[in-house]
Design a protein around this motif. Structure first.
Motif, PDB file in Angstrom:
ATOM      1  N   ILE A   1       0.839  -1.205   0.000  1.00 35.47           N
ATOM      2  CA  ILE A   1       0.000   0.000   0.000  1.00 35.47           C
ATOM      3  C   ILE A   1       0.873   1.253   0.000  1.00 35.47           C
ATOM      4  CG2 ILE A   1      -1.722   1.310   1.288  1.00 35.47           C
ATOM      5  CD1 ILE A   1      -2.768  -1.174  -0.179  1.00 35.47           C
ATOM      6  N   GLN A   2       1.981   1.219   0.745  1.00 35.39           N
ATOM      7  CA  GLN A   2       2.918   2.354   0.712  1.00 35.39           C
ATOM      8  C   GLN A   2       3.465   2.565  -0.693  1.00 35.39           C
ATOM      9  OE1 GLN A   2       5.630   1.012   3.769  1.00 35.39           O
ATOM     10  NE2 GLN A   2       4.818   2.454   5.272  1.00 35.39           N
ATOM     11  N   TYR A   3       3.827   1.471  -1.357  1.00 33.36           N
ATOM     12  CA  TYR A   3       4.322   1.547  -2.730  1.00 33.36           C
ATOM     13  C   TYR A   3       3.238   2.099  -3.662  1.00 33.36           C
ATOM     14  CZ  TYR A   3       5.046  -0.303  -7.448  1.00 33.36           C
ATOM     15  OH  TYR A   3       5.119  -0.446  -8.797  1.00 33.36           O
ATOM     16  N   SER A   4       2.009   1.589  -3.525  1.00 32.42           N
ATOM     17  CA  SER A   4       0.912   1.999  -4.410  1.00 32.42           C
ATOM     18  C   SER A   4       0.571   3.469  -4.245  1.00 32.42           C
ATOM     19  CB  SER A   4      -0.333   1.147  -4.137  1.00 32.42           C
ATOM     20  OG  SER A   4      -0.104  -0.206  -4.456  1.00 32.42           O
ATOM     21  N   SER A   5       0.682   3.943  -3.009  1.00 35.43           N
ATOM     22  CA  SER A   5       0.379   5.343  -2.753  1.00 35.43           C
ATOM     23  C   SER A   5       1.263   6.259  -3.601  1.00 35.43           C
ATOM     24  CB  SER A   5       0.580   5.644  -1.267  1.00 35.43           C
ATOM     25  OG  SER A   5       0.349   7.010  -0.993  1.00 35.43           O
ATOM     26  N   LYS A   6       2.529   5.878  -3.749  1.00 33.81           N
ATOM     27  CA  LYS A   6       3.458   6.676  -4.549  1.00 33.81           C
ATOM     28  C   LYS A   6       3.346   6.328  -6.037  1.00 33.81           C
ATOM     29  CE  LYS A   6       6.748   7.012  -0.717  1.00 33.81           C
ATOM     30  NZ  LYS A   6       8.099   6.635  -0.217  1.00 33.81           N
ATOM     31  N   HIS A   7       3.247   5.031  -6.331  1.00 34.98           N
ATOM     32  CA  HIS A   7       3.251   4.594  -7.729  1.00 34.98           C
ATOM     33  C   HIS A   7       2.030   5.114  -8.491  1.00 34.98           C
ATOM     34  CE1 HIS A   7       4.154   2.037 -11.148  1.00 34.98           C
ATOM     35  NE2 HIS A   7       2.935   1.498 -11.079  1.00 34.98           N
ATOM     36  N   PHE A   8       0.850   5.061  -7.838  1.00 39.93           N
ATOM     37  CA  PHE A   8      -0.376   5.491  -8.505  1.00 39.93           C
ATOM     38  C   PHE A   8      -0.806   6.897  -8.081  1.00 39.93           C
ATOM     39  CE2 PHE A   8      -0.896   0.770  -8.560  1.00 39.93           C
ATOM     40  CZ  PHE A   8      -0.925   0.602  -9.939  1.00 39.93           C
ATOM     41  N   SER A   9      -0.044   7.504  -7.155  1.00 36.92           N
ATOM     42  CA  SER A   9      -0.360   8.860  -6.662  1.00 36.92           C
ATOM     43  C   SER A   9      -1.764   8.935  -6.073  1.00 36.92           C
ATOM     44  CB  SER A   9      -0.206   9.887  -7.803  1.00 36.92           C
ATOM     45  OG  SER A   9       1.119   9.898  -8.292  1.00 36.92           O
ATOM     46  N   PHE A  10      -2.105   7.957  -5.248  1.00 37.85           N
ATOM     47  CA  PHE A  10      -3.388   7.940  -4.558  1.00 37.85           C
ATOM     48  C   PHE A  10      -3.160   8.356  -3.098  1.00 37.85           C
ATOM     49  CE2 PHE A  10      -5.434   4.465  -7.434  1.00 37.85           C
ATOM     50  CZ  PHE A  10      -5.571   5.415  -8.454  1.00 37.85           C
ATOM     51  N   LEU A  11      -3.451   9.600  -2.775  1.00 33.62           N
ATOM     52  CA  LEU A  11      -3.210  10.110  -1.423  1.00 33.62           C
ATOM     53  C   LEU A  11      -4.101   9.434  -0.386  1.00 33.62           C
ATOM     54  CD1 LEU A  11      -2.862  13.950  -2.159  1.00 33.62           C
ATOM     55  CD2 LEU A  11      -1.050  12.245  -1.862  1.00 33.62           C
ATOM     56  N   CYS A  12      -5.278   8.939  -0.807  1.00 33.71           N
ATOM     57  CA  CYS A  12      -6.213   8.320   0.138  1.00 33.71           C
ATOM     58  C   CYS A  12      -5.644   7.056   0.772  1.00 33.71           C
ATOM     59  CB  CYS A  12      -7.540   8.019  -0.547  1.00 33.71           C
ATOM     60  SG  CYS A  12      -7.437   6.778  -1.866  1.00 33.71           S
ATOM     61  N   LEU A  13      -4.622   6.446   0.158  1.00 33.56           N
ATOM     62  CA  LEU A  13      -4.055   5.213   0.696  1.00 33.56           C
ATOM     63  C   LEU A  13      -3.325   5.456   2.013  1.00 33.56           C
ATOM     64  CD1 LEU A  13      -2.700   3.460  -2.534  1.00 33.56           C
ATOM     65  CD2 LEU A  13      -4.888   3.133  -1.374  1.00 33.56           C
ATOM     66  N   GLU A  14      -2.856   6.665   2.252  1.00 28.80           N
ATOM     67  CA  GLU A  14      -2.177   6.969   3.511  1.00 28.80           C
ATOM     68  C   GLU A  14      -3.109   6.768   4.695  1.00 28.80           C
ATOM     69  OE1 GLU A  14       0.998   7.637   4.017  1.00 28.80           O
ATOM     70  OE2 GLU A  14       1.435   7.491   1.862  1.00 28.80           O
ATOM     71  N   ASP A  15      -4.404   7.034   4.506  1.00 31.36           N
ATOM     72  CA  ASP A  15      -5.366   6.856   5.598  1.00 31.36           C
ATOM     73  C   ASP A  15      -5.487   5.396   5.995  1.00 31.36           C
ATOM     74  OD1 ASP A  15      -5.891   9.576   5.617  1.00 31.36           O
ATOM     75  OD2 ASP A  15      -7.527   9.402   4.158  1.00 31.36           O
ATOM     76  N   PHE A  16      -5.348   4.499   5.039  1.00 35.43           N
ATOM     77  CA  PHE A  16      -5.413   3.065   5.347  1.00 35.43           C
ATOM     78  C   PHE A  16      -4.207   2.648   6.178  1.00 35.43           C
ATOM     79  CE2 PHE A  16      -8.274   3.445   1.799  1.00 35.43           C
ATOM     80  CZ  PHE A  16      -9.243   2.488   2.023  1.00 35.43           C
ATOM     81  N   LEU A  17      -3.056   3.211   5.863  1.00 30.84           N
ATOM     82  CA  LEU A  17      -1.831   2.843   6.583  1.00 30.84           C
ATOM     83  C   LEU A  17      -1.865   3.317   8.027  1.00 30.84           C
ATOM     84  CD1 LEU A  17       0.746   3.718   3.779  1.00 30.84           C
ATOM     85  CD2 LEU A  17       0.192   1.423   4.622  1.00 30.84           C
ATOM     86  N   ASN A  18      -2.540   4.413   8.289  1.00 34.38           N
ATOM     87  CA  ASN A  18      -2.575   4.977   9.635  1.00 34.38           C
ATOM     88  C   ASN A  18      -3.702   4.415  10.492  1.00 34.38           C
ATOM     89  OD1 ASN A  18      -0.399   6.675   8.990  1.00 34.38           O
ATOM     90  ND2 ASN A  18      -1.766   8.222   8.114  1.00 34.38           N
ATOM     91  N   ALA A  19      -4.586   3.608   9.902  1.00 29.29           N
ATOM     92  CA  ALA A  19      -5.735   3.082  10.636  1.00 29.29           C
ATOM     93  C   ALA A  19      -5.362   1.834  11.429  1.00 29.29           C
ATOM     94  CB  ALA A  19      -6.868   2.751   9.664  1.00 29.29           C
ATOM     95  N   THR A  20      -6.011   1.643  12.584  1.00 28.97           N
ATOM     96  CA  THR A  20      -5.815   0.444  13.394  1.00 28.97           C
ATOM     97  C   THR A  20      -6.585  -0.708  12.771  1.00 28.97           C
ATOM     98  OG1 THR A  20      -5.588   1.742  15.412  1.00 28.97           O
ATOM     99  CG2 THR A  20      -6.144  -0.578  15.680  1.00 28.97           C
ATOM    100  N   PRO A  21      -5.945  -1.866  12.500  1.00 30.11           N
ATOM    101  CA  PRO A  21      -6.676  -3.016  11.950  1.00 30.11           C
ATOM    102  C   PRO A  21      -7.783  -3.463  12.901  1.00 30.11           C
ATOM    103  CG  PRO A  21      -4.299  -3.348  11.801  1.00 30.11           C
ATOM    104  CD  PRO A  21      -4.511  -2.149  12.670  1.00 30.11           C
TER     105      PRO A  21
END
Length: 714
Positions: free
Chosen positions: A559-579
């Motif tokens: 997801i960290q890679y995809s956030s940069k590769h596809f330029s999707f800023l919304c993916l950062e919110d997934f990384l910061n969320a508690t599973p």
């Protein structure tokens, strides 16, 4: 002197039992090889029937149809003037062998059976084939009547031999034989084989390709020679994805290598070699010459055919050897996750006859990663259609149910995703606003056809029925209920999500004016499957699961890679969320957390999984290994408690693996009991002797160092 030799090796997207399609792809690869000047073409293992036939290899039909395809290859004059190496099952003296069949100008030249079987992990070759155990021996094989009628041959040599052409010598090493301690390429090279052919059915696992390349590189660096590696590509009809990467090496250098992940059906890799380079390399090594002079001699199959063409030696433009590749450009694990499962999904979709995918999008990392893999698939498909790949264009139009009158070619992955990818947020009163918003934002970013609902009324209807029948009303634990009630209330929601997923997958296409149903995607990762941290027959139950063999740690990195590769800023919110599963009410003093409920971190789960499957450790030896590995961070008693907890929950949840959704195989510690992990599903979860031995070991340990505050190495 020698002349430049142009050779071709292939990665074909063959499909088990698709004899007509497999024949077409083989022909296409041979014609392409000839067009590019090759006089030798190598194909993947069992490419005629497809590698993944499994128990279909036990049927006479498979052998018969393989011979019928070979007859078509022999009869096709467009395939003349090139030495062809193809693969199929052959029955000799009432034994079934996995064979390479060499044909040239309408004749069968030689049949070489596999010497060493792959019979562990995902492979069960000894179930279907016998190994050829008569080393350096050949026998006469009586060709079937349908072959005799077109070749005017009655017999051909069958066994372990080298092929002598007019200008060189060729040896064969079949897939698993490369990985064995006593690989045949050594003896063949010492006896003069200058070109080694390897036809494989090697599946993708994360971080595996570099090992494969290094084995071949080392083989040619030590023995000298040219090595042609061919591999199956794509989904052959099961959990495995074969990652192509056909390659040509010479004297330790990679001359050419094909794509590891591709939606193309045929990938031909061509290189030109100078055999004098091989001869100089070998004759300059004194120790090799001593061993070669004492080596065993192989039988030779004499073939009046020259791979090199002296007429081209002084032609213009000059035919020059292919230079070594300076950079191989191997993928990172994050790129492998982005591409491998995406190609597997595309193969599954286009071959299944369905109209797209449906994914319950929860707002968590796992379903996010699954959605991103589908988006990556759409991206790969659009790239292929824009480059004019007619096969992909045809498949897209069929999947999207495009009328014949429309010349539809997708130009944007978001637009294609909107046609074939359907997501839904299946919420309840326990769901958080943040997860709903994350799901919505991701759907908008990737372009999926998104729906959003609350299913509280459905849950309440089930509970009302239960109360009507029993007179009892279960309560959550945070409201004073028991653990039994709490678990049942969670499972009701989870299983209803599965029912609703299949309802929507069946009818959403109809709602949009189309006729095809959708494939339901699962999104349980390999660590959750290992621990059993999922509900049986919940929304982890699906048609296929692209992330079921990938760890939570790797998915976060992806997801960290995809956030940069596809330029999707919304993916950062997934990384910061508690599973969190969001199946119980959130109160002032309680928020549901996956790792807290499991009693172990995802990193710890990966360590347990590798020691259990790859390291073949039971409870006691796992404790001993981890006492060394984690001893600077946890006390022996803490490590013992973690090991016991893992094995207890592993034991009581193992039954869930009998019904787990078929998943893309990407990890060597996968717990999939249907193909890969053959362990029981009913255990004595107390592990009395094993845990007693651990307790005794804990008593005997003395700490020589203070427990540190450093994180343990996983």
């Amino acid at each position: 002197m020698s002349y430049p030799v142009t050779v071709a090796t292939c990665a074909l997207n063959q499909w088990a039992l698709d004899f007509d399609g497999n024949y077409d792809r083989i022909c296409q690869s041979i014609i392409e090889s000839k067009r590019r000047g090759a006089t030798l073409r190598v194909g993947s293992e069992l490419e005629i029937p497809g590698y993944g036939c499994y128990d279909h290899f036990l049927e006479n039909d498979t052998a018969l149809h393989s011979w019928q395809v070979l007859v078509k290859l022999l009869s096709n004059k467009d395939l003349h003037d090139i030495l062809i190496d193809t693969g199929m099952p052959v029955i000799h003296k009432n034994n079934r062998y996995n064979c390479r069949v060499f044909i040239l100008n309408g004749k069968v030249i030689f049949i070489r059976p596999k010497l060493y079987m792959a019979n562990d992990g995902n492979y069960r070759e000894l179930r279907w084939f016998r190994p050829w155990e008569k080393r350096l021996q050949v026998e006469k094989f009586i060709l079937p009547k349908i072959v005799q009628d077109i070749t005017n041959q009655t017999t051909v040599m069958f066994g372990d031999a080298l092929i002598d052409t007019a200008d060189t010598c060729i040896g064969v090493e079949l897939c698993e034989e490369l990985f064995t301690p006593e690989s045949p390429h050594i003896a063949m090279s010492l006896d003069g084989a200058e070109i080694i052919l390897n036809s494989s059915g090697s599946h993708h696992e994360l971080r595996k390709l570099s090992r494969r390349i290094e084995l071949i590189r080392e083989a040619t660096l030590k023995s000298g020679g040219v090595y042609l590696y061919a591999n199956q590509q794509g989904c052959d009809g099961d959990r495995l994805y074969y990652d192509g990467s056909a390659m040509v090496l010479c004297n330790g250098d990679v001359l050419a290598i094909g794509k590891q992940f591709s939606v193309k059906d045929v990938d031909v890799v061509v290189a030109t070699v100078d055999l004098d380079d091989v001869r100089v390399f070998r004759t300059s090594k004194s120790s090799r010459g001593i061993q070669a002079s004492n080596s065993s001699s192989y039988p030779r199959i004499e073939t009046p055919f020259s791979l090199g063409n002296p007429k081209l030696q002084n032609s213009l433009p000059l035919i020059c050897p292919t230079p070594p590749k300076a950079q191989l450009g191997l993928h990172t694990p994050e790129q492998e996750i982005n591409l491998g499962p995406a190609c597997w999904l595309w193969d599954y979709l286009r071959r299944s006859g369905t109209g797209g995918f449906f994914l319950p999008l929860s707002g968590g990392i796992d379903s996010c990663a699954t959605a991103m893999i589908v988006y990556s698939m759409c991206n790969l498909v659009v790239e292929a259609t824009q480059s004019g790949d007619e096969q992909v264009i045809s498949d897209v139009r069929r999947v999207t149910e495009t009328p014949e009158s429309e010349n539809y070619i997708p130009s944007d992955p978001r637009e294609l995703a909107n046609r074939i990818f359907h997501t839904c947020y299946l919420g309840t009163s326990n769901s958080g606003t943040e997860t709903r918003e994350r799901a919505k934002a991701l759907a908008e970013a990737i372009g999926s056809y998104h729906t959003d609902l609350n299913m509280d009324t459905v849950v309440e209807s089930i509970l009302s029925l239960f109360k009507l029948v029993t007179g009892k009303q279960p309560k959550y634990q945070v409201y004073g209920g028991s653990a039994t009630e709490n678990l049942a209330l969670q499972n009701i929601q989870a299983r209803l999500r599965m029912l609703l997923s299949y309802l929507f997958a069946s009818l959403l296409s109809w709602v949009r004016g189309r006729s095809k149903s959708l494939l339901v995607l699962g999104s349980a990762n390999v660590d959750e499957c290992l621990r059993g941290y999922l509900t049986k027959y919940d929304c982890s139950s699906a048609d296929i699961n692209p992330i079921g063999g990938i760890s939570k740690t790797d998915l976060r990195s992806y997801i960290q890679y995809s956030s940069k590769h596809f330029s999707f800023l919304c993916l950062e919110d997934f990384l910061n969320a508690t599973p969190t599963a969001e199946l119980v009410p959130t109160t002032e003093g309680y928020v549901q957390s996956d790792e807290i409920e499991m009693g172990m971190t995802y990193s710890e789960l990966s360590a347990f999984g590798r020691l259990r499957k790859v390291g073949m450790c039971g409870p006691y030896y796992m404790f001993r290994k981890l006492a060394c590995k984690w001893g600077g961070y946890y006390t022996p008693a803490e490590i013992a408690q973690k090991v016991k907890r893992f094995f207890f929950y592993y034991s009581i949840n193992r039954h869930k693996m009998t019904t787990i959704t078929p998943a893309y195989h990407a990890e060597s510690y996968s717990p999939d009991d249907n193909r890969f992990d053959l362990r029981p599903f009913l255990y004595n979860a107390k592990w009395t002797m094993q845990f007693r031995e651990i307790d005794e070991a804990v008593k005997n340990y003395t700490l020589t160092d203070q427990v540190s505050t450093l994180q343990p190495a996983f």
